[in-house]
Write a protein that holds these residues in place. Structure first.
Motif, PDB file in Angstrom:
ATOM      1  N   LEU E  10       0.834  -1.206   0.000  1.00 25.01           N
ATOM      2  CA  LEU E  10       0.000   0.000   0.000  1.00 25.01           C
ATOM      3  C   LEU E  10       0.870   1.258   0.000  1.00 25.01           C
ATOM      4  N   LEU E  11       1.865   1.246   0.874  1.00 24.21           N
ATOM      5  CA  LEU E  11       2.713   2.436   0.974  1.00 24.21           C
ATOM      6  C   LEU E  11       3.435   2.686  -0.342  1.00 24.21           C
ATOM      7  N   LEU E  42       8.379  21.998   3.526  1.00 23.57           N
ATOM      8  CA  LEU E  42       9.378  22.953   4.021  1.00 23.57           C
ATOM      9  C   LEU E  42      10.499  23.136   3.012  1.00 23.57           C
ATOM     10  N   SER E  43      10.918  22.061   2.372  1.00 27.05           N
ATOM     11  CA  SER E  43      12.004  22.136   1.386  1.00 27.05           C
ATOM     12  C   SER E  43      11.446  21.801   0.018  1.00 27.05           C
ATOM     13  N   PRO E  44      11.783  22.604  -0.995  1.00 25.29           N
ATOM     14  CA  PRO E  44      11.286  22.282  -2.335  1.00 25.29           C
ATOM     15  C   PRO E  44      11.843  20.926  -2.769  1.00 25.29           C
ATOM     16  N   GLY E  45      11.035  20.185  -3.482  1.00 25.05           N
ATOM     17  CA  GLY E  45      11.497  18.917  -4.022  1.00 25.05           C
ATOM     18  C   GLY E  45      11.475  17.755  -3.055  1.00 25.05           C
ATOM     19  N   GLN E  46      10.863  17.938  -1.869  1.00 24.18           N
ATOM     20  CA  GLN E  46      10.705  16.790  -0.965  1.00 24.18           C
ATOM     21  C   GLN E  46       9.937  15.686  -1.688  1.00 24.18           C
ATOM     22  N   PRO E  47      10.426  14.441  -1.662  1.00 24.72           N
ATOM     23  CA  PRO E  47       9.687  13.372  -2.336  1.00 24.72           C
ATOM     24  C   PRO E  47       8.373  13.080  -1.605  1.00 24.72           C
ATOM     25  N   ARG E  48       7.448  12.460  -2.315  1.00 19.93           N
ATOM     26  CA  ARG E  48       6.164  12.096  -1.714  1.00 19.93           C
ATOM     27  C   ARG E  48       6.383  11.079  -0.596  1.00 19.93           C
ATOM     28  N   VAL E  49       5.615  11.221   0.490  1.00 14.10           N
ATOM     29  CA  VAL E  49       5.699  10.275   1.607  1.00 14.10           C
ATOM     30  C   VAL E  49       4.313   9.693   1.891  1.00 14.10           C
ATOM     31  N   ALA E  50       4.307   8.486   2.463  1.00  8.84           N
ATOM     32  CA  ALA E  50       3.067   7.844   2.893  1.00  8.84           C
ATOM     33  C   ALA E  50       3.348   7.106   4.195  1.00  8.84           C
ATOM     34  N   GLY E  51       2.380   7.100   5.083  1.00  2.99           N
ATOM     35  CA  GLY E  51       2.563   6.390   6.354  1.00  2.99           C
ATOM     36  C   GLY E  51       1.338   6.568   7.224  1.00  2.99           C
ATOM     37  N   ARG E  52       1.301   5.805   8.303  1.00  5.32           N
ATOM     38  CA  ARG E  52       0.182   5.878   9.239  1.00  5.32           C
ATOM     39  C   ARG E  52       0.354   7.076  10.173  1.00  5.32           C
ATOM     40  N   ALA E  53      -0.754   7.690  10.532  1.00  5.44           N
ATOM     41  CA  ALA E  53      -0.714   8.885  11.386  1.00  5.44           C
ATOM     42  C   ALA E  53      -0.385   8.534  12.835  1.00  5.44           C
ATOM     43  N   ALA E  83       7.889   7.440  22.034  1.00  5.69           N
ATOM     44  CA  ALA E  83       6.838   6.436  21.814  1.00  5.69           C
ATOM     45  C   ALA E  83       6.540   6.197  20.340  1.00  5.69           C
ATOM     46  N   MET E  84       7.227   6.910  19.449  1.00 10.84           N
ATOM     47  CA  MET E  84       6.893   6.803  18.018  1.00 10.84           C
ATOM     48  C   MET E  84       7.519   5.560  17.387  1.00 10.84           C
ATOM     49  N   PRO E  85       6.706   4.712  16.758  1.00 14.96           N
ATOM     50  CA  PRO E  85       7.285   3.585  16.028  1.00 14.96           C
ATOM     51  C   PRO E  85       7.870   4.048  14.685  1.00 14.96           C
ATOM     52  N   SER E  86       8.741   3.247  14.158  1.00 15.89           N
ATOM     53  CA  SER E  86       9.336   3.539  12.856  1.00 15.89           C
ATOM     54  C   SER E  86       8.254   3.564  11.780  1.00 15.89           C
ATOM     55  N   GLY E  87       8.411   4.450  10.812  1.00 13.14           N
ATOM     56  CA  GLY E  87       7.519   4.461   9.659  1.00 13.14           C
ATOM     57  C   GLY E  87       6.296   5.339   9.775  1.00 13.14           C
ATOM     58  N   VAL E  88       6.025   5.873  10.951  1.00 14.13           N
ATOM     59  CA  VAL E  88       4.822   6.708  11.082  1.00 14.13           C
ATOM     60  C   VAL E  88       5.040   8.102  10.490  1.00 14.13           C
ATOM     61  N   ILE E  89       3.928   8.744  10.216  1.00 15.80           N
ATOM     62  CA  ILE E  89       3.943  10.168   9.883  1.00 15.80           C
ATOM     63  C   ILE E  89       3.299  10.895  11.057  1.00 15.80           C
ATOM     64  N   PRO E 170      -5.425   8.465  14.972  1.00 16.83           N
ATOM     65  CA  PRO E 170      -4.246   7.601  14.933  1.00 16.83           C
ATOM     66  C   PRO E 170      -4.530   6.391  14.040  1.00 16.83           C
ATOM     67  N   GLY E 171      -3.604   6.086  13.158  1.00 20.38           N
ATOM     68  CA  GLY E 171      -3.778   4.949  12.273  1.00 20.38           C
ATOM     69  C   GLY E 171      -4.373   5.276  10.919  1.00 20.38           C
ATOM     70  N   ASP E 172      -4.928   6.494  10.751  1.00 25.35           N
ATOM     71  CA  ASP E 172      -5.328   6.919   9.409  1.00 25.35           C
ATOM     72  C   ASP E 172      -4.092   6.956   8.520  1.00 25.35           C
ATOM     73  N   MET E 173      -4.305   6.816   7.212  1.00 25.03           N
ATOM     74  CA  MET E 173      -3.171   6.888   6.290  1.00 25.03           C
ATOM     75  C   MET E 173      -2.965   8.345   5.861  1.00 25.03           C
ATOM     76  N   ILE E 174      -1.709   8.750   5.821  1.00 21.35           N
ATOM     77  CA  ILE E 174      -1.353  10.112   5.405  1.00 21.35           C
ATOM     78  C   ILE E 174      -0.474  10.024   4.175  1.00 21.35           C
ATOM     79  N   VAL E 175      -0.747  10.863   3.188  1.00 15.96           N
ATOM     80  CA  VAL E 175       0.120  10.998   2.014  1.00 15.96           C
ATOM     81  C   VAL E 175       0.391  12.481   1.809  1.00 15.96           C
TER      82      VAL E 175
END
Lengths: 239, 239, 239, 239, 239, 239
Positions: E10-11, E42-53, E83-89, E170-175
């Motif tokens: 999905l990601l 914040l920075s021009p050209g940041q690549p697209r990101v996806a992850g759980r909120a 408390a933040m797990p890896s991969g979250v947004i 929490p757990g919604d998908m963010i893009v």
């Protein structure tokens, strides 16, 4: 004395014309920016007021300046109030900040004692109930409980200020009624007053015409025929 | 019981001091951000209220959540209302959204039935006429016809919230009157109440002095001489 | 005539339901954006009004267009007023500009003469005292002394407009009361009116239940048992 | 000369600390309102600047004042510029108005000629391309084509002003970098500078610790153990 | 593991579709309120990101809570980060307040260390230069020098929040990409992703058609003939 | 043809003068409201453009109108685009709404194909990366992922519109550069262009004078002596 009489005559005339008429006359002279945003009558039914502007100026609060010690400063609102002559309208630049009252009941009571005609601000006042009891007419943008120093630092009086998006200089003429508060630049007071009195009479006649069923085309703006009818009316009324 | 008596005494004292006095006392302790923007008395002449904060929290509406099905959710405003103890003041974080009413006449009627003292929000209510008829005092930012779910999703109660730019925690003390609504942090209630009662007495005396013509310098802030006169007055009055 | 009777029936029905009920019904059909921000009743206690939308449209003032000469233009507010049929509600797109009155007492008096039901705008009016005297009900965002041309250029009537964040087309149904002004899209008027009348009856019964002490769970939203009780009530009342 | 050396040392030190560090130090002293809203670096990569505030003040435009004749007035921006000493940072109160440029390329070029260090405003500038070519570093709220007189009247220099919600007095210290512009009240410059230099060193060490994988608890804020490690590091580095 | 593979798929798919395509798909399902106002790259050209909120929540600052002592509180941003797990947004509700940075370079460096994918807020960050150096992609509403406690009190994590006018759980998908940040409700992620991939392919073909000169009518929206041509194209491409 | 040549000459001249110069010339004629708020260059370094206004108009979204079905309506943005002649500048009234893109890459690509010179709006566009690739110069208020129908309903083209607080009529001249976008009323194009070309030459000379160290008094505004020097310069340069 002659000057005083003339001023008293101007003030009396201005208390008889609406701020709406004044803005129309000022617009015809190219002045569009004369009505102060955010300054509404605090009490319904406040009578129209007219007077010369006495200005107060605030800047935003900085915690080293805006604190209770400021109340004893030589540049305090207290000092400004003791410098106010009778008959002025106090115009206060609060930068549109609405979460701290520029003044409360005690200072308004003192202004009333000193003969101040009214208080106008793009900010708010506090002790709303107490302020109303002082009898000082106020035009403001609502009420807030917090003291001025919570958000504002007082920096001086009788300087040029902005109030509700309008430039106001000490000595400009201020008129306020149910439609809000308007500035007439000092240099234009005589001619604006004279034309506004004229306009007021004309528009009262137009309104009466509309009320008896006359349609707008040709009436307002007035055609030559309408102007002739109005001239006849004026002669009849001895105006 | 002792606690209850003390609380009742605090509430009675707080109903006797203006929110303006409370903000002055709080500012002297370094708290500037205690007055809630946008929360005005819905009905003119609402008496002053005091009570402990019971908080409600909304987030913006998302169409999959904010719809009529939400009314039956276990996290509904209905469920929150049934959890309200008597005497609380309900403080609702509507994020300042003013185009959907957080509650209407039916829910306000139920809150009134449950003994809620007042409702305060930086948002708006709906069914304004009906809400007024319930007799529940409301401080809000106007009225709107639309239901909450048109713009808001309800997410919980008794959480820390923001209301009109002010942090409010469950159990904080709330006081509201014609100047708006103010929070007293729970830990400061006793001392703030005591000092505000003192301040109220002093300022009433100052106002009387001004009304009989005393000028501000030396009076307000008070010089040593003024303070001595005030002390004499207090002795005379047996205060 | 048949059409006229039906329309009269709709208007009468709509004058009997709150805008709050209408927005609930519209939301259930997926319409969330129907309540106009910034359009509040000018006079407290204005009765509810209903009527078809007659739209006016302004764009911002440009000094070569927005001046006294505009008052004689064929595209003037004067011309628009003379085109208004009796019974319409005039919905005016002022782009939310609140520092110049779209209309004053003379034009409102003429609208009243022509049988206009009400004036609604996201802007403001001027000559507030005079406008109130005309008896024309107005929903607006306050008052300002300045004439429209100080900030606005009139560009036409009976076009689609935005008013307070809501799209309004000529012929849409408008209902306004103390909670503000709502649009019902023309295609939905019949069904929305019918459902709102139903809802109004049901919510009045719910409110009575709450007032006699019934708790919210199971009542509102209604359980099957509650619906049965309501059905019994309707039978008793012959509804 | 001694004074001059000290000032030069302060300026050099301040060019080595971030505005973020300065606001942290100021907050610890109770000053929260020191960062100017709306004043962003016009060109990316502008180096950090520090200097004493030289203030300019505008009020809203009134058409009888704000017109081309104002350019020749004794109270013009031109006259103010000729009064600017070398090394100052010009802080301009534009009341947050963003639709008229306070200054353009010609006046910025003259400021650069006079040795002005930077221009900071909560308003905007015009002739953006030309202003960048002058080399004068600017912090502003964007660009607009219109001249100042379209929306603003210039009223004076070296007065207390508000800029982006912050009070600035002539002679206060200003520091600006990529995070924006900050005021240090004149009376606090020495101690704030010293503490900020300390904080900067400490936070650089913390950041290095985080980058090598140290978790936040105990590190930031620092535990006694962390402070001991930092003290050791300082000794090693001869700091 | 199976779940993990599916999530990874999905990601990957979501990193290949624009937020514009996602909002189109969501709108077709009735969700209009999914794009977060004020959250720009914040920075021009940041690549697209996806992850759980992973959500953070602030309320406004109150001076007894929002001060340096808060940094050691158990409810601090520091504790939340650990408390933040890896991969979250990380989605942060700053209530749109833009005059205090929610986080600076040290905390962003720690988030990067913990494998956080991105930070999204309707507020601002501080230490902009340092934050960029951490390599953590940030979507925010600009920069400010002041620390969070100047305007904000942190109250918790993994609660429902509002961010830029959008509800996020929490757990919604963010893009997030150059057009900003979008939420996909958790329950809809699978179907929205599948449909967005389809839409992306179709719109790329449409854009190519337009670029070779095909007019819009019949092409976009597609007529039956266009859909047939597109089907042929898909067959040719083996899609 | 003669007309075409004249128009081509005007456009060429206007591409050589800054919008700052144009606003100065327009202000001298009494026009202050000609610069469009919120319309910034999407890509840095976009060259200046000039062309006649082709207007698009939106009203707020209402869910029964603003949905995917709208894309096939005869009153769609698609239909408007197919009506655009080569060389126009498309001015779009989005009422300042910034959370839904008025157009995306496909429609911008089609506009580019049809020879449109530029797109200007007080709203935003979507598919920012794709729009930039089309090569169509855009002045807007940022980007948003959501489609227009999420917040806007398209209602027509070639009508008078407001854009960024400015009235724009079809056929008015539009010029846009790094300082933003400006309207020149159709009736004033010839004289404004001529005077702006003059002003541009004069201000270039003034800037050179400042750069070589000449002080402002007497230079700008120019004294008689300065004007004589400038006249000499013009003769030397054969201007």
């Amino acid at each position: 004395m002659h000057e005083t009489d003339k001023e008293a005559g101007l003030l009396q005339a201005l208390r008889g014309v609406t701020t709406a008429s004044l803005t129309t006359v000022l617009l015809k002279k190219g002045l569009r920016t004369v009505w102060m945003r955010g300054a509404s009558a605090l009490s319904p039914g406040q009578p129209r007021v007219a007077g010369r502007a006495f200005t107060l100026r605030f800047v935003p609060a900085r915690e080293d300046l805006a604190n209770p010690a400021a109340w004893s400063s030589p540049t305090s609102t207290r000092a400004a109030i003791e410098a106010m002559p009778s008959g002025v309208i106090v115009v206060t630049d609060a930068m549109g900040i609405t979460d701290a009252g520029i003044l409360g009941d005690i200072l308004c009571a003192r202004m009333k004692q000193r003969g101040v005609t009214a208080l106008i601000t793009d900010g708010v006042v506090r002790d709303g109930a107490g302020v109303r009891e002082t009898g000082l007419p106020v035009w403001c943008n609502g009420l807030a409980a917090s003291p001025a120093v919570a958000s504002l630092s007082f920096v001086g009086w009788q300087e040029p200020v902005g109030c509700g998006g309008v430039a106001v200089f000490p000595g400009d003429m201020i008129v306020a009624d149910g439609d809000g508060a308007v500035v007439i630049p000092a240099a234009l007071v005589d001619e604006v007053t004279a034309e506004a009195v004229e306009l007021e009479t004309f528009e009262a006649w137009v309104l009466a015409e509309v009320t008896r069923g006359v349609a707008l085309p040709g009436l307002y703006p007035a055609s030559a025929e309408t102007l002739a009818r109005y001239a006849a009316y004026r002669r009849e009324q001895g105006l």
